[in-house]
Design a protein around this motif. Structure first.
Motif, PDB file in Angstrom:
ATOM      1  N   SER A  60       0.678  -1.166  -0.148  1.00  0.00           N
ATOM      2  CA  SER A  60      -0.125   0.051   0.025  1.00  0.00           C
ATOM      3  C   SER A  60       1.026   1.376  -0.040  1.00  0.00           C
ATOM      4  O   SER A  60       1.862   1.123   0.588  1.00  0.00           O
ATOM      5  CB  SER A  60      -1.038  -0.050   1.304  1.00  0.00           C
ATOM      6  N   ASP A  84       0.850   5.007   1.109  1.00  0.00           N
ATOM      7  CA  ASP A  84       0.034   5.890   2.103  1.00  0.00           C
ATOM      8  C   ASP A  84       0.234   7.410   1.548  1.00  0.00           C
ATOM      9  O   ASP A  84       1.186   7.440   0.520  1.00  0.00           O
ATOM     10  CB  ASP A  84       0.718   5.720   3.340  1.00  0.00           C
ATOM     11  N   PHE A 102       1.432  -5.421   2.028  1.00  0.00           N
ATOM     12  CA  PHE A 102      -0.137  -5.427   1.854  1.00  0.00           C
ATOM     13  C   PHE A 102      -0.001  -7.130   1.458  1.00  0.00           C
ATOM     14  O   PHE A 102       0.526  -7.690   0.716  1.00  0.00           O
ATOM     15  CB  PHE A 102      -0.615  -4.681   0.781  1.00  0.00           C
ATOM     16  N   ASN A 103      -1.065  -7.841   2.568  1.00  0.00           N
ATOM     17  CA  ASN A 103      -0.980  -9.240   2.320  1.00  0.00           C
ATOM     18  C   ASN A 103      -2.361  -9.779   1.405  1.00  0.00           C
ATOM     19  O   ASN A 103      -2.545 -10.824   1.217  1.00  0.00           O
ATOM     20  CB  ASN A 103      -1.369  -9.800   3.620  1.00  0.00           C
ATOM     21  N   ASP A 121      -5.444  -8.531   1.797  1.00  0.00           N
ATOM     22  CA  ASP A 121      -6.861  -8.460   2.495  1.00  0.00           C
ATOM     23  C   ASP A 121      -7.341  -7.143   2.255  1.00  0.00           C
ATOM     24  O   ASP A 121      -6.457  -6.296   3.144  1.00  0.00           O
ATOM     25  CB  ASP A 121      -6.702  -9.060   3.906  1.00  0.00           C
ATOM     26  N   ALA A 171      -9.485  -5.598   3.827  1.00  0.00           N
ATOM     27  CA  ALA A 171      -9.652  -4.938   4.927  1.00  0.00           C
ATOM     28  C   ALA A 171      -8.334  -4.394   5.698  1.00  0.00           C
ATOM     29  O   ALA A 171      -8.456  -3.425   6.585  1.00  0.00           O
ATOM     30  CB  ALA A 171     -10.315  -5.893   5.991  1.00  0.00           C
ATOM     31  N   THR A 172      -7.263  -4.785   5.308  1.00  0.00           N
ATOM     32  CA  THR A 172      -5.957  -4.244   5.829  1.00  0.00           C
ATOM     33  C   THR A 172      -5.145  -3.104   5.242  1.00  0.00           C
ATOM     34  O   THR A 172      -4.446  -2.599   5.440  1.00  0.00           O
ATOM     35  CB  THR A 172      -5.008  -5.568   6.030  1.00  0.00           C
ATOM     36  N   LEU A 173      -5.925  -2.701   3.883  1.00  0.00           N
ATOM     37  CA  LEU A 173      -5.326  -1.738   3.149  1.00  0.00           C
ATOM     38  C   LEU A 173      -5.244  -0.328   3.953  1.00  0.00           C
ATOM     39  O   LEU A 173      -6.157  -0.135   4.558  1.00  0.00           O
ATOM     40  CB  LEU A 173      -6.040  -1.478   2.032  1.00  0.00           C
ATOM     41  N   VAL A 174      -3.989   0.372   3.498  1.00  0.00           N
ATOM     42  CA  VAL A 174      -3.773   1.537   4.034  1.00  0.00           C
ATOM     43  C   VAL A 174      -4.301   2.599   3.120  1.00  0.00           C
ATOM     44  O   VAL A 174      -3.798   2.554   1.900  1.00  0.00           O
ATOM     45  CB  VAL A 174      -2.459   1.815   4.720  1.00  0.00           C
TER      46      VAL A 174
END
Length: 290
Positions: free
Chosen positions: A219, A221, A229-230, A232, A234-237
Motif C-alpha cells: 500500500s 500511504d 499488503f497481504n 486482504d 480490510a488491511t489496506l492503508v
C-alpha cells in the motif's frame, strides 16, 4: 437546480450563496482559466462545453440517440466537460476547436488541449487532421500523449465490471504531454485520476494505491511510504481518506525527482462509505529508469 447552477456551485472556490429556494447560485468566487481572472458575480460567467455541442455533433455525436446527447450536454461527472468561464471568452470561443481558437491566457494552453483531448477520448469523438496538428503543436508530442494511461474498473462487491475509469500520468515538469517513461533525474509529477461509477457519486471515498513490486504488494500511504499488503482488502492503508466526490477527481501522488529507479505496476481503487469497493481491472505501469 439546473446544470448551469450545478457547475457554478461545484466550481466556486468559496461556499456559494444560494437563493431562498436553493436552486440558483447568487454569489461565489470562480477562477476562469481562459482569462486568468477571478469573478464573484455569476452573471459574468458562462458554462462552457469544453468540446462544444456543434463540434461534438460534427465529430460523431450526430449518430447518438437523444439520451446519450442529453447526457453529453449535461455531463457533470467529468469535471473537465463543463466549466465556468467568463462570458466574453466563452462567446469568443464559440464552437471552434484548438485549430481556430485557444484561450487568451497562454499559460492555460497546455492544460486546455489536454482537457479537450480527454473529453473527446472519453466520449469516442473523432479528431480531424487540423485539430490533431493544433493539439500536437501545443503538446510538443503525439496527441496520444495528451491523455493518461487508463484502466477500467472492477467492482469487488458485485464481482462485475464497473463503469469507473482510473488513470495514471507521468509528466515531466518542463513538458506539456504525458510520458510513458522518465529518468530518475527528471523533475516529474505523477498524477492519478478517478472517474467514479455514477452510482457512487456524492459519497465519501477512501482512495487506495497498491504497488506491485518484485518484493511483493505494498500500500502507498499519503506520505509516500510503502506498507506491505497481504491481499486482504480490510488491511489496506488509504492514500486519501474521506474525500467527497461529486465528479471526477485527480490526485498528485509525487512531485520532484526520485533519484532512484522505480519500476512497478500500480493498482488504483476506492471504497465508499456505503461499502462499495472498486479498483483497476488491470494494473497501470510506472517506469522511472535509465
Amino acid at each position: 437546480m439546473d446544470t448551469r447552477h450545478e457547475v457554478l456551485l461545484s466550481a466556486s472556490r468559496i461556499p456559494a450563496t444560494l437563493d431562498a429556494g436553493g436552486c440558483n447560485v447568487l454569489s461565489g468566487e470562480w477562477y476562469d482559466p481562459f482569462t486568468g481572472q477571478v469573478f464573484t458575480d455569476p452573471g459574468e460567467l458562462d458554462i462552457d462545453h469544453m468540446v462544444p455541442l456543434e463540434e461534438a455533433h460534427g465529430s460523431g455525436a450526430h449518430a447518438w440517440g437523444s439520451d446519450r446527447k442529453r447526457a453529453y450536454a449535461n455531463d457533470l461527472l467529468n469535471a473537465k466537460s463543463l466549466i465556468a468561464v467568463s462570458a466574453s471568452a466563452n462567446r469568443s470561443k464559440g464552437s471552434r476547436g484548438p485549430a481556430e481558437w485557444l484561450p487568451p491566457n497562454t499559460a492555460h494552453h497546455c492544460e486546455y488541449v489536454r482537457n479537450w483531448t480527454e473529453v473527446k477520448h472519453r466520449h469516442g469523438l473523432d479528431v480531424d487532421d487540423a485539430e490533431k496538428a493544433a493539439v500536437e503543436s501545443v503538446l510538443g508530442a503525439d496527441i496520444a500523449l495528451a491523455v493518461r494511461a487508463e484502466s477500467s474498473g472492477w467492482d469487488e462487491i458485485q464481482r462485475a465490471p464497473s463503469p469507473a475509469v482510473f488513470g495514471l500520468g507521468i509528466r515531466k515538469q518542463d513538458q506539456c504531454s504525458y510520458t510513458r517513461q522518465a529518468l530518475p533525474s527528471d523533475q516529474i509529477e505523477v498524477t492519478v485520476s478517478i472517474l467514479p461509477d455514477p452510482n457512487h457519486i456524492e459519497r465519501k471515498f477512501d482512495i487506495f494505491l497498491v504497488a506491485d513490486l518484485p518484493a511483493g504488494l505494498f500500500s502507498l500511504d499519503m506520505w509516500g511510504n510503502f506498507i506491505p499488503f497481504n491481499g486482504d482488502i480490510a488491511t489496506l492503508v488509504p492514500h486519501r481518506e474521506n474525500i467527497y466526490l461529486a465528479q471526477s477527481h485527480e490526485i498528485s501522488v509525487f512531485t520532484g525527482a526520485l533519484n532512484d529507479e522505480l519500476v512497478m505496476n500500480l493498482f488504483i481503487g476506492y471504497g465508499t462509505d456505503s461499502g462499495d469497493f472498486v479498483y483497476t481491472s488491470a494494473p497501470l505501469p510506472l517506469a522511472i529508469k535509465e
